[in-house]
Design a protein around this motif. Structure first.
Motif, mmCIF file in Angstrom:
data_model
loop_
_atom_site.group_PDB
_atom_site.id
_atom_site.type_symbol
_atom_site.label_atom_id
_atom_site.label_comp_id
_atom_site.label_asym_id
_atom_site.label_seq_id
_atom_site.Cartn_x
_atom_site.Cartn_y
_atom_site.Cartn_z
ATOM 1 N N LEU A 175 0.848 -1.087 -0.002
ATOM 2 C CA LEU A 175 0.038 0.029 0.136
ATOM 3 C C LEU A 175 0.845 1.272 -0.053
ATOM 4 C CD1 LEU A 175 -2.570 1.412 0.098
ATOM 5 C CD2 LEU A 175 -2.660 1.125 2.566
ATOM 6 N N GLU A 176 1.863 1.374 0.904
ATOM 7 C CA GLU A 176 2.831 2.627 0.925
ATOM 8 C C GLU A 176 3.582 2.496 -0.441
ATOM 9 O OE1 GLU A 176 3.656 4.776 3.176
ATOM 10 O OE2 GLU A 176 1.803 4.257 4.186
ATOM 11 N N TRP A 180 3.050 5.836 -2.894
ATOM 12 C CA TRP A 180 4.117 6.739 -3.188
ATOM 13 C C TRP A 180 3.839 7.167 -4.788
ATOM 14 C CZ3 TRP A 180 9.749 4.623 -3.016
ATOM 15 C CH2 TRP A 180 10.710 5.699 -3.388
ATOM 16 N N VAL A 181 3.439 6.182 -5.863
ATOM 17 C CA VAL A 181 3.475 6.576 -7.049
ATOM 18 C C VAL A 181 2.137 7.494 -7.241
ATOM 19 C CG1 VAL A 181 2.480 5.322 -9.320
ATOM 20 C CG2 VAL A 181 4.060 4.306 -7.791
ATOM 21 N N TRP A 182 0.969 7.157 -6.649
ATOM 22 C CA TRP A 182 -0.051 8.269 -7.001
ATOM 23 C C TRP A 182 -0.238 9.490 -6.266
ATOM 24 C CZ3 TRP A 182 -2.261 3.688 -4.758
ATOM 25 C CH2 TRP A 182 -2.727 3.840 -3.376
ATOM 26 N N SER A 183 0.713 9.490 -5.088
ATOM 27 C CA SER A 183 0.501 10.848 -4.188
ATOM 28 C C SER A 183 1.818 11.485 -4.227
ATOM 29 C CB SER A 183 0.176 10.370 -2.631
ATOM 30 O OG SER A 183 1.165 9.684 -1.981
ATOM 31 N N GLY A 184 2.825 10.941 -4.431
ATOM 32 C CA GLY A 184 4.266 11.616 -4.691
ATOM 33 C C GLY A 184 4.839 11.416 -3.124
ATOM 34 N N GLN A 185 4.231 11.148 -2.136
ATOM 35 C CA GLN A 185 4.810 11.127 -0.857
ATOM 36 C C GLN A 185 5.478 9.675 -0.687
ATOM 37 O OE1 GLN A 185 1.360 11.146 1.897
ATOM 38 N NE2 GLN A 185 1.087 13.375 1.433
ATOM 39 N N HIS A 186 6.856 9.853 -0.180
ATOM 40 C CA HIS A 186 7.786 8.640 -0.028
ATOM 41 C C HIS A 186 7.082 7.670 0.795
ATOM 42 C CE1 HIS A 186 11.376 10.003 -2.161
ATOM 43 N NE2 HIS A 186 11.279 11.246 -1.713
ATOM 44 N N ALA A 187 7.362 6.696 0.644
ATOM 45 C CA ALA A 187 6.744 5.319 1.466
ATOM 46 C C ALA A 187 7.376 5.525 2.734
ATOM 47 C CB ALA A 187 7.122 4.268 0.721
ATOM 48 N N LYS A 188 6.562 5.017 4.038
ATOM 49 C CA LYS A 188 7.063 4.807 5.158
ATOM 50 C C LYS A 188 7.956 3.338 5.087
ATOM 51 C CE LYS A 188 3.245 6.865 7.285
ATOM 52 N NZ LYS A 188 1.908 6.922 7.912
#
Length: 200
Positions: A175-176, A180-188
């Motif tokens: 999920l993380e 990361w792909v669709w939100s641009g937020q780095h994965a935890k």
């Protein structure tokens, strides 16, 4: 005065020798019920296979049965954000479920043996110890802790040496990874010794 030899602090740790996780045995979806959310493989004998897909429940149209199939990235987004995604209908005879094998004696992890497979169906996927893989970023992993398998993980880094000298890989939940792909937020991520990780 001779110095007493201290034992290796890792020698007695049970996780130093980890049993491999179960293999994945592709099983025809034709005889399976309750497909929603199951990881599937699609394709045709002799032509090739596509992985990293999820299924929805079967659909009957006329005399044919189909399986709605969604790329995993879209499936996770649909589940998390409750949005509709397009799911192509694939004839059920071209869909295989990724099923965990029943642990059996002699079902060893993949090694340097033959890599030849039959083209009649998707091949069985035997786990490979992460330390034996050169390029691992983005690959599906299984973490084994005290004999318990933790799946739906992705490698976020290649192998590296941590500050305490352990060979590690940073991992994230799928999920993380996909968020990361669709939100641009780095994965935890979590740093895990590579000896506890297997390529699915």
């Amino acid at each position: 005065m001779s110095r007493e030899r201290r034992p290796d602090p890792f020698a007695e740790r049970p996780d130093r020798t980890v049993r491999p996780p179960k293999s994945i045995e592709p099983t025809p979806a034709l005889a399976q019920d309750d497909l929603r959310g199951r990881r599937v493989i699609v394709g045709a004998p002799g032509l090739g296979w596509r992985y990293d897909l999820r299924a929805d429940e079967k659909v009957v149209q006329g005399s044919r049965t189909y399986v709605p199939v969604i790329p995993e990235q879209d499936w996770y987004r649909a589940e998390l954000e409750q949005v509709e995604v397009f799911a192509p209908l694939v004839p059920v005879e071209r869909v295989w479920i990724e099923r965990l094998a029943i642990a059996a004696q002699g079902d060893e992890a993949s090694d340097s043996g033959s890599h030849l497979v039959s083209l009649d169906a998707p091949p069985k996927q035997r786990p490979v110890l992460a330390t034996h893989v050169q390029r691992i970023v983005g690959r599906r992993l299984v973490q084994v802790i005290d004999g318990v398998e933790r799946r739906d993980l992705r490698a976020v880094t290649e192998t590296y040496t941590s500050s305490d000298g352990e060979v590690c890989i940073r991992i994230a939940t799928e999920l993380e990874w996909y968020r990361w792909v669709w939100s641009g937020q780095h994965a935890k991520t979590l740093e895990v010794p590579s000896r506890l990780l297997w390529l699915e």
